[in-house]
Design a protein around this motif. Structure first.
Motif, PDB file in Angstrom:
ATOM      1  N   ARG A  26       0.846  -1.202   0.000  1.00 52.32           N
ATOM      2  CA  ARG A  26       0.000   0.000   0.000  1.00 52.32           C
ATOM      3  C   ARG A  26       0.878   1.247   0.000  1.00 52.32           C
ATOM      4  O   ARG A  26       2.022   1.215   0.446  1.00 52.32           O
ATOM      5  CB  ARG A  26      -0.900   0.014   1.239  1.00 52.32           C
ATOM      6  N   PHE A  27       0.306   2.349  -0.483  1.00 52.26           N
ATOM      7  CA  PHE A  27       1.007   3.633  -0.504  1.00 52.26           C
ATOM      8  C   PHE A  27       0.150   4.659   0.226  1.00 52.26           C
ATOM      9  O   PHE A  27      -1.046   4.783  -0.050  1.00 52.26           O
ATOM     10  CB  PHE A  27       1.266   4.086  -1.941  1.00 52.26           C
ATOM     11  N   TRP A  28       0.779   5.411   1.136  1.00 45.89           N
ATOM     12  CA  TRP A  28       0.087   6.407   1.952  1.00 45.89           C
ATOM     13  C   TRP A  28       0.757   7.753   1.766  1.00 45.89           C
ATOM     14  O   TRP A  28       1.969   7.872   1.920  1.00 45.89           O
ATOM     15  CB  TRP A  28       0.122   6.026   3.420  1.00 45.89           C
ATOM     16  N   MET A  29      -0.017   8.764   1.428  1.00 51.60           N
ATOM     17  CA  MET A  29       0.544  10.104   1.241  1.00 51.60           C
ATOM     18  C   MET A  29      -0.127  11.089   2.189  1.00 51.60           C
ATOM     19  O   MET A  29      -1.350  11.057   2.380  1.00 51.60           O
ATOM     20  CB  MET A  29       0.362  10.571  -0.207  1.00 51.60           C
ATOM     21  N   GLY A  30       0.696  11.945   2.778  1.00 54.65           N
ATOM     22  CA  GLY A  30       0.160  12.953   3.688  1.00 54.65           C
ATOM     23  C   GLY A  30      -0.403  14.151   2.940  1.00 54.65           C
ATOM     24  O   GLY A  30       0.176  14.621   1.964  1.00 54.65           O
TER      25      GLY A  30
END
Length: 428
Positions: A256-260
Motif C-alpha cells: 500500500r502507498f500512503w501520502m500525507g
C-alpha cells in the motif's frame, strides 16, 4: 563504461539532476539538458555554473527538443554521444524517449510511470499497460532501461528489496509512507507538475491487498502515522507507481502507498474537482474560446520550481515492513528525512524535487560503472540495493532504520568510482 548524459526535462527535478550530474561529471562525462523550452534548459546551465557544481571541466549544454519526436530525440542522442538518457520530463514522454534509446543503444532511466494523456488511472498493473510490453525489445537490443528510479517510486523499491534480503524470511506487508511536513508559504501549490499531480488523485485508488487489486476512492481511507522527525501525521491510501511492480516482483500479499495531505489541500482539491476544473475534456467559454480546465488551473498555480526559496521543514519517506524473521514477528521502518532549506542551499531546489532527482543520478552512476548496466528492462527492486543506497548516502539522501533495536543510520560500502574514457553510444 558508459559516459555522457542527456537529461530530458528542465523542470524542478531536471534542475536537481543537472546539478548532481555536474557534481559527478568525472564519471558521467558531458552533460546535455534538453527541453521543449530551451530557455528553461539554459537557466539550469546558468544555475549549475553559478553554484560551481561542475566537479571537473567538461561540456554542459542546453538544447531545444520536442521529446515526442522520436527521430529528433534519437538524433540528439547521437549528436551528443550520450550513452545514458535520464528522462525527467512529463510522464507523457516516456515511451517516445524509450523508443529513441532503443534506436540508439543508449541506456534509459526514468522516475515515473508512463501515462497516456487521454486516460486516467488505467487498469493495474500500470507497468503492464506500456513499459513491460517492451521488455523483449530492450532485451533483444541489449538496452538497459531502469524504470521508476526516483524516490517513490525508486528508493522505496530499494528499501523493500533490502528488507527482503536482510531483515525478513517472509514479508507480509509493505506500507510506503510519504509525508511532506514542509511549508512553502503559498496558499495552495503542488510540489511538481500540477497536471500530473492532480491526475494521480482523480481516479480510483488501487492498492494490493490480500494478493489482489483493491479499489477505493481518494481520501476514503486515512491513517495516522507516528514517524521520526515529522511526528504524528495523517496520510491517505493513494494509488502509486511502485505498488504495481512490488506486488509482482516481491510476491508480498499487501502493498500500500500512503501520502500525507493537509486539510487545505484536501479542501481545495475537492472544490476544484467538484467544479469540474480538474477535467481534461475541453469546454467552450461564453466568448467562444475552447479551453481545457486542468490546463487553466495549471497556468494559474505557482510553478513548482518557484517554491524552493523560503521553503522550510522536512520530508519523511519510507517503508513500514512487517513479516517474520527466525520464526518471530518483526517490523522495521526504513526511511529517509530530507530538509527543504538544505536542498535549496546545495542546488537551489526544494526537497521534493531533490528526493526525486538525486536517485536518478545515482542510478546513472551505477549504469556508467556497469553495476546496473543490465541490458534489459527492470524495476529498481530487481537490482542490488546496497550499491544504490551507498551512493545516495554520499549524495545527500542517507538511509535510516527504526526497529526493535532503535533508530539508526545504515551505511553501505560504496562501489569504486571510475573515470576512464569509454566508447560513445553506438549509432543505430
Amino acid at each position: 563504461m558508459k559516459r555522457n548524459v542527456l537529461i530530458v526535462g528542465a523542470g524542478g527535478v531536471g534542475h536537481v539532476v543537472a546539478h548532481k550530474c555536474a557534481q559527478n561529471n568525472d564519471v558521467l562525462g558531458d552533460i546535455h539538458i534538453a527541453s521543449r523550452t530551451r530557455a528553461k534548459a539554459e537557466a539550469i546551465v546558468d544555475s549549475v555554473h553559478a553554484k560551481g557544481s561542475l566537479k571537473t571541466g567538461g561540456r554542459l549544454l542546453a538544447h531545444g527538443l520536442d521529446a515526442l519526436d522520436v527521430e529528433r530525440t534519437a538524433a540528439l542522442i547521437r549528436e551528443t554521444k550520450s550513452a545514458i538518457v535520464i528522462n525527467v520530463g512529463s510522464a507523457f514522454l516516456n515511451m517516445s524517449v524509450l523508443s529513441a534509446c532503443l534506436a540508439t543503444g543508449a541506456a534509459y532511466i526514468d522516475t515515473a510511470i508512463h501515462e497516456d494523456p487521454l486516460k486516467i488511472c488505467e487498469t493495474p498493473p500500470w507497468y503492464g499497460n506500456y513499459e513491460w510490453k517492451r521488455q523483449a525489445e530492450c532485451a533483444s537490443a541489449g538496452v538497459t532501461a531502469i524504470l521508476g528510479a526516483g524516490f517513490d517510486p525508486g528508493v522505496v523499491n530499494a528499501y523493500a528489496r533490502l528488507a527482503q534480503d536482510d531483515y525478513f524470511d517472509r514479508i507480509d506487508s509493505i506500507d510506503i509512507v510519504d509525508i511532506n511536513a514542509g511549508d512553502h508559504g503559498r496558499y495552495f501549490a503542488t510540489n511538481f507538475d500540477p497536471e500530473i499531480n492532480f491526475r494521480e488523485f482523480t481516479g480510483q485508488v488501487w492498492s494490493w491487498q490480500k494478493g489482489r487489486w483493491t479499489s477505493n476512492k481518494m481520501f476514503e481511507v486515512g491513517k495516522e502515522w507516528d514517524l521520526p522527525v515529522v511526528g504524528k501525521r495523517t496520510a491517505y491510501l493513494t494509488g502509486h507507481d511502485e505498488i504495481h511492480s512490488l506486488s509482482k516482483n516481491l510476491d508480498v500479499p499487501d502493498v500500500r502507498f500512503w501520502m500525507g495531505f493537509g486539510e487545505r489541500y484536501i479542501t481545495v482539491f475537492n472544490v476544484l474537482k467538484n467544479l469540474g476544473l480538474l477535467s481534461e475534456q475541453p469546454v467552450r467559454t461564453a466568448e467562444g474560446q475552447e479551453v481545457i480546465p486542468l490546463k487553466v488551473v495549471k497556468a494559474v498555480l505557482p510553478d513548482p520550481s518557484s517554491l524552493a526559496p523560503g521553503y522550510v521543514g522536512k520530508t519523511c519517506i519510507g517503508d513500514v515492513v512487517k513479516g517474520v524473521k527466525d520464526g518471530k514477528a518483526r517490523e522495521v521502518f526504513i526511511y529517509n528525512v530530507a530538509d527543504h532549506a538544505e536542498a535549496f542551499a546545495e542546488v537551489g531546489s526544494q526537497a521534493i524535487s531533490y528526493t526525486a532527482g538525486v536517485p536518478a543520478v545515482a542510478a546513472a552512476l551505477l549504469v556508467a560503472n556497469g553495476a546496473w548496466d543490465v541490458r534489459k528492462m527492470v524495476n529498481v527492486e530487481e537490482l542490488a540495493p546496497k550499491p544504490f543506497l551507498a551512493l545516495l548516502d554520499r549524495m545527500g539522501l542517507p538511509t535510516r532504520i527504526k526497529d526493535a533495536e532503535g533508530d539508526r543510520r545504515l551505511r553501505f560500502a560504496e562501489p569504486a568510482r571510475e573515470t576512464a574514457q569509454a566508447d560513445p553510444v553506438p549509432a543505430a
